[in-house]
Design a protein around this motif. Structure first.
Motif, short mmCIF file in Angstrom:
data_model
loop_
_atom_site.label_atom_id
_atom_site.label_comp_id
_atom_site.label_asym_id
_atom_site.label_seq_id
_atom_site.Cartn_x
_atom_site.Cartn_y
_atom_site.Cartn_z
N VAL A 190 -12.99 -8.23 0.29
CA VAL A 190 -12.65 -7.61 -0.99
C VAL A 190 -11.23 -8.03 -1.40
O VAL A 190 -10.44 -8.47 -0.56
N PRO A 191 -10.89 -7.90 -2.67
CA PRO A 191 -9.54 -8.27 -3.12
C PRO A 191 -8.47 -7.46 -2.41
O PRO A 191 -8.71 -6.30 -2.02
N PRO A 192 -7.28 -8.03 -2.24
CA PRO A 192 -6.18 -7.32 -1.54
C PRO A 192 -5.84 -5.98 -2.19
O PRO A 192 -5.44 -5.05 -1.49
N GLU A 193 -6.00 -5.88 -3.52
CA GLU A 193 -5.65 -4.62 -4.17
C GLU A 193 -6.54 -3.47 -3.73
O GLU A 193 -6.13 -2.30 -3.78
N ASN A 194 -7.77 -3.77 -3.27
CA ASN A 194 -8.64 -2.71 -2.74
C ASN A 194 -8.07 -2.15 -1.44
O ASN A 194 -8.05 -0.93 -1.22
N MET A 195 -7.63 -3.06 -0.56
CA MET A 195 -7.00 -2.61 0.68
C MET A 195 -5.72 -1.84 0.38
O MET A 195 -5.41 -0.83 1.02
N GLN A 196 -4.98 -2.30 -0.60
CA GLN A 196 -3.73 -1.64 -0.94
C GLN A 196 -3.99 -0.23 -1.46
O GLN A 196 -3.18 0.67 -1.25
N GLU A 197 -5.13 -0.04 -2.11
CA GLU A 197 -5.47 1.31 -2.60
C GLU A 197 -5.60 2.29 -1.43
O GLU A 197 -5.11 3.42 -1.51
N LEU A 198 -6.24 1.86 -0.35
CA LEU A 198 -6.36 2.73 0.82
C LEU A 198 -5.00 2.98 1.46
O LEU A 198 -4.71 4.10 1.90
N ILE A 199 -4.17 1.95 1.50
CA ILE A 199 -2.83 2.13 2.06
C ILE A 199 -2.05 3.14 1.23
O ILE A 199 -1.33 3.99 1.77
N GLU A 200 -2.19 3.09 -0.08
CA GLU A 200 -1.46 4.04 -0.93
C GLU A 200 -1.94 5.47 -0.71
O GLU A 200 -1.15 6.42 -0.81
N ILE A 201 -3.24 5.63 -0.41
CA ILE A 201 -3.74 6.97 -0.08
C ILE A 201 -3.06 7.47 1.20
O ILE A 201 -2.61 8.62 1.29
N ILE A 202 -2.98 6.59 2.19
CA ILE A 202 -2.35 6.98 3.47
C ILE A 202 -0.85 7.21 3.28
O ILE A 202 -0.28 8.15 3.84
N GLU A 203 -0.21 6.38 2.47
CA GLU A 203 1.22 6.57 2.19
C GLU A 203 1.47 7.92 1.55
O GLU A 203 2.45 8.60 1.88
N ASP A 229 4.92 14.18 12.72
CA ASP A 229 3.56 13.98 13.23
C ASP A 229 2.69 13.27 12.22
O ASP A 229 1.95 12.33 12.53
N ARG A 230 2.75 13.76 10.98
CA ARG A 230 1.90 13.21 9.93
C ARG A 230 2.25 11.75 9.66
O ARG A 230 1.37 10.90 9.50
N LEU A 231 3.53 11.45 9.61
CA LEU A 231 3.96 10.09 9.31
C LEU A 231 3.51 9.12 10.41
O LEU A 231 2.98 8.05 10.14
N ILE A 232 3.74 9.51 11.67
CA ILE A 232 3.37 8.63 12.78
C ILE A 232 1.86 8.41 12.82
O ILE A 232 1.37 7.29 13.01
N SER A 233 1.10 9.47 12.62
CA SER A 233 -0.35 9.35 12.67
C SER A 233 -0.88 8.52 11.50
O SER A 233 -1.81 7.73 11.66
N CYS A 234 -0.30 8.71 10.32
CA CYS A 234 -0.73 7.92 9.17
C CYS A 234 -0.39 6.45 9.36
O CYS A 234 -1.16 5.57 8.96
N MET A 235 0.74 6.17 9.96
CA MET A 235 1.11 4.78 10.22
C MET A 235 0.10 4.14 11.16
O MET A 235 -0.30 2.97 10.98
N CYS A 236 -0.34 4.89 12.15
CA CYS A 236 -1.36 4.39 13.07
C CYS A 236 -2.68 4.14 12.33
O CYS A 236 -3.35 3.13 12.53
N PHE A 240 -3.20 -3.07 7.57
CA PHE A 240 -2.14 -4.07 7.69
C PHE A 240 -2.71 -5.37 8.26
O PHE A 240 -2.37 -6.46 7.82
N VAL A 241 -3.59 -5.23 9.24
CA VAL A 241 -4.21 -6.40 9.85
C VAL A 241 -4.98 -7.20 8.81
O VAL A 241 -5.01 -8.44 8.85
N ARG A 242 -5.56 -6.51 7.83
CA ARG A 242 -6.37 -7.16 6.81
C ARG A 242 -5.54 -7.60 5.61
O ARG A 242 -6.09 -8.03 4.60
N GLY A 243 -4.23 -7.47 5.70
CA GLY A 243 -3.38 -8.04 4.67
C GLY A 243 -2.69 -7.06 3.74
O GLY A 243 -1.93 -7.47 2.86
N ALA A 244 -2.93 -5.76 3.90
CA ALA A 244 -2.23 -4.78 3.06
C ALA A 244 -0.76 -4.72 3.46
O ALA A 244 -0.39 -4.99 4.61
N SER A 245 0.08 -4.34 2.53
CA SER A 245 1.52 -4.34 2.78
C SER A 245 1.96 -3.15 3.63
O SER A 245 1.57 -2.01 3.38
N SER A 246 2.78 -3.45 4.62
CA SER A 246 3.36 -2.39 5.47
C SER A 246 4.78 -2.04 5.03
O SER A 246 5.46 -1.25 5.70
N SER A 247 5.23 -2.59 3.91
CA SER A 247 6.63 -2.47 3.50
C SER A 247 7.09 -1.03 3.35
O SER A 247 8.17 -0.65 3.84
#
Length: 550
Positions: A224-237, A255-262, A268-275
């Motif tokens: 899928v396009p990178p923006e789809n992966m980024q959408e999930l990252i933004e939910i977790i962020e 706790d929440r931050l560490i678990s969400c990062m995990c 991240f492995v699939r190319g979403a930004s970890s910035s």
């Protein structure tokens, strides 16, 4: 007394017979609207005393509901009244009739699903099964309206109701997504938006449940396009509260931050930004690392290690100074206390992967002489003292590690001898635990040496591939556990206190393993340590509000 009982029976029979007559006339009439009085008579039977008449009314009201729109409110109110009857048989019949109210009048689907969602709290198996079957009928009839009503319970519903709705979605709806979500792309997008609205106030286990569900969607699948992966990252962020001011005393946020990062790592492995995660950690958390709860420090370092291979060059350049500062803190100079091996494994792994992306950044930090031809090489400046200090710490660390490995190998020999002479299962289990501790500790030591040895060169080659297999990853694979992540609720996923236990334990097991390893490394002469697990923390709280059926 007998005459009264007989009179009641006769009255019941007469009432039932009257309802049958109403039903037969309505059934035979070509223009049923001419028999509104009969339908009103059926509705009125709900106020009577006859159990059989009420059961019959529960069948007849839905059957002819579509023909009398002017009586719709009265009819639905009567059906809802039957749901609240003391007699189980009446309630079951009324519940079964609810989907029929919507068969030809889809505008009532949301209202009926809203009511059925509230009925999921029923404890009687036959009653709960009837509610679930009715809901599944409506989901197949109008999945969009049904899911909207169910998710509204999760978003703003009473606490006991939302727990049951989540459980229903998990057990009955999610497994049938291929059947229910049609057309696939449009419905996956619609459900994604529903989930987003529901994540304002969830427990870690609930958040993980919903994110796992979204991850299974084709719109977030491979290719899928990178923006789809980024959408999930933004939910977790958003769940990690990365826009919030960090307070080191707010353990819930940590706790929440560490678990969400995990949880974000697969994306991240699939190319979403970890910035955003890395910048927040670097700016707000690493400067206060010493003040973090002890049991969370290793969690954070593990997540940094896991994320570092997927950091951008710019983020790597910004993060490296903080990593080197921590490395120097935990790589001892001579004649100091033994280092924290778990921390060093994580930090060295992060250092290698970050430095691999921006190698000349280490010139000023560690005194290396790496030439890239860029002004940032800073080759004209003297950082020799940094190199001497870093090299001394590397050498001291390696001496500690090699000494520990000798003790660990001796301990392994002792464990093998003890196992052969152990008489009881309890003694064998204890020795096996000690063997596992020593094996894990040796794995950490080997990793540390593999990562320190290349760093002695003036212009080292940094490890940027998967050559190093981090010690805890193998442990996680063996235990087949997963991390519970997410937000702000105390509520369990399936309505019982035990439900989140697995998730909490899963998140703690890797840490317990590393705590044991740390003690094995630091206390070899005492023969290891006592198992002392850490339970996961419940995050935040949420207030519910009660609602009636109407």
């Amino acid at each position: 007394m007998a005459s009264d009982s007989a009179a009641d029976a006769d009255a019941d029979a007469a009432e039932v017979e009257r309802l049958y007559e109403f039903g037969e006339r309505l059934n035979e009439a070509k223009d049923k609207t001419l028999h509104e009085g009969d339908y009103q008579g059926i509705i009125a039977a709900v106020k009577g005393q006859s159990v059989k008449a009420k059961q019959l009314a529960a069948q007849l009201i839905p059957r002819f509901f579509k023909f009398f729109p002017s009586l719709a409110t009265d009819a639905m109110t009567a059906q809802f009244d039957l749901i609240e009857e003391d007699e189980l048989g009446i309630r079951i019949q009324a519940i079964r009739g609810l989907p029929l109210l919507c068969k030809d009048t889809p505008e009532y689907v949301s209202k009926i699903v809203d009511v059925l969602g509230q009925l999921l709290i029923y404890e009687e198996n036959v009653e709960r099964d009837a509610v679930q079957k009715a809901l599944m009928t409506l989901l197949r009839h109008d999945v969009k309206a049904s899911l909207t009503a169910l998710f509204k319970h999760i978003e703003i519903g009473a606490e006991n109701v939302r727990e049951k709705v989540i459980c229903f979605l998990k057990d009955k709806v999610f497994p049938l997504k291929a059947e229910l979500l049609r057309p696939q792309g449009d419905m996956e997008r619609y459900v994604t938006d529903l989930v987003k609205k529901s994540l304002q106030d969830v427990t870690g286990a609930e958040f993980k449940l919903f994110m796992d569900f979204l991850r299974s969607f084709s719109i977030f699948g491979d290719g899928v396009p990178p923006e789809n992966m980024q959408e999930l990252i933004e939910i977790i962020e958003g769940q990690a509260d990365l826009d919030a001011q960090f307070n080191v005393e707010d353990v819930d946020h940590i706790d929440r931050l560490i678990s969400c990062m995990c949880m974000a790592l697969p994306f991240f492995v699939r190319g979403a930004s970890s910035s955003k995660f890395l910048n927040y950690v670097n700016k707000h958390i690493l400067p206060l690392f010493d003040k973090l709860p002890e049991e969370r420090k290793l969690d954070l370092l593990k997540n940094l290690a896991g994320t570092s291979p997927h950091a951008s060059a710019q983020d790597s350049r910004q993060l490296l100074p903080s990593i080197v500062t921590l490395l120097k803190k935990y790589m001892p100079l001579r004649k100091t206390e033994e280092p924290k091996y778990n921390y060093l494994e994580c930090l060295l792994y992060s250092f290698h992967h970050l430095a691999h992306k921006t190698p000349n950044t280490t010139n000023s930090l560690c005194g290396y002489k790496i030439v890239t031809g860029q002004p940032s090489d800073r080759l004209g400046e003297d950082f020799s003292e940094n190199y001497r200090d870093f090299a001394e710490r590397l050498k001291s660390t390696e001496e500690f590690v090699k000494n520990s490995m000798k003790k660990l190998n001796q301990a392994m020999n002792n464990h093998n001898k003890a196992m052969s002479s152990a008489k009881t299962q309890e003694a064998k289990a204890k020795i096996k635990t000690e063997q596992q501790q020593s094996t894990s500790a040796l794995r950490i030591c080997n990793n540390i040496l593999a990562m320190t040895q290349p760093l002695h060169a003036k212009a080292p080659s940094f490890i940027g591939d998967e050559k190093i297999n981090l010690s805890w990853k193998e442990s996680v694979k063996q235990s087949s556990t997963s991390t519970a992540t997410g937000g702000k609720r105390n509520a369990p996923v399936n309505g019982s206190n035990a439900s989140t236990g697995t998730d909490k334990k899963a998140r703690g097991e890797g840490i317990v393993q590393n705590q044991l390893v740390d003690r094995a490394l630091q206390g070899l002469s005492q023969g290891g340590g006592r198992r002392n697990g850490r339970a996961g923390r419940s995050w935040g709280g949420r207030g519910g509000r009660a609602r009636g059926f109407r």
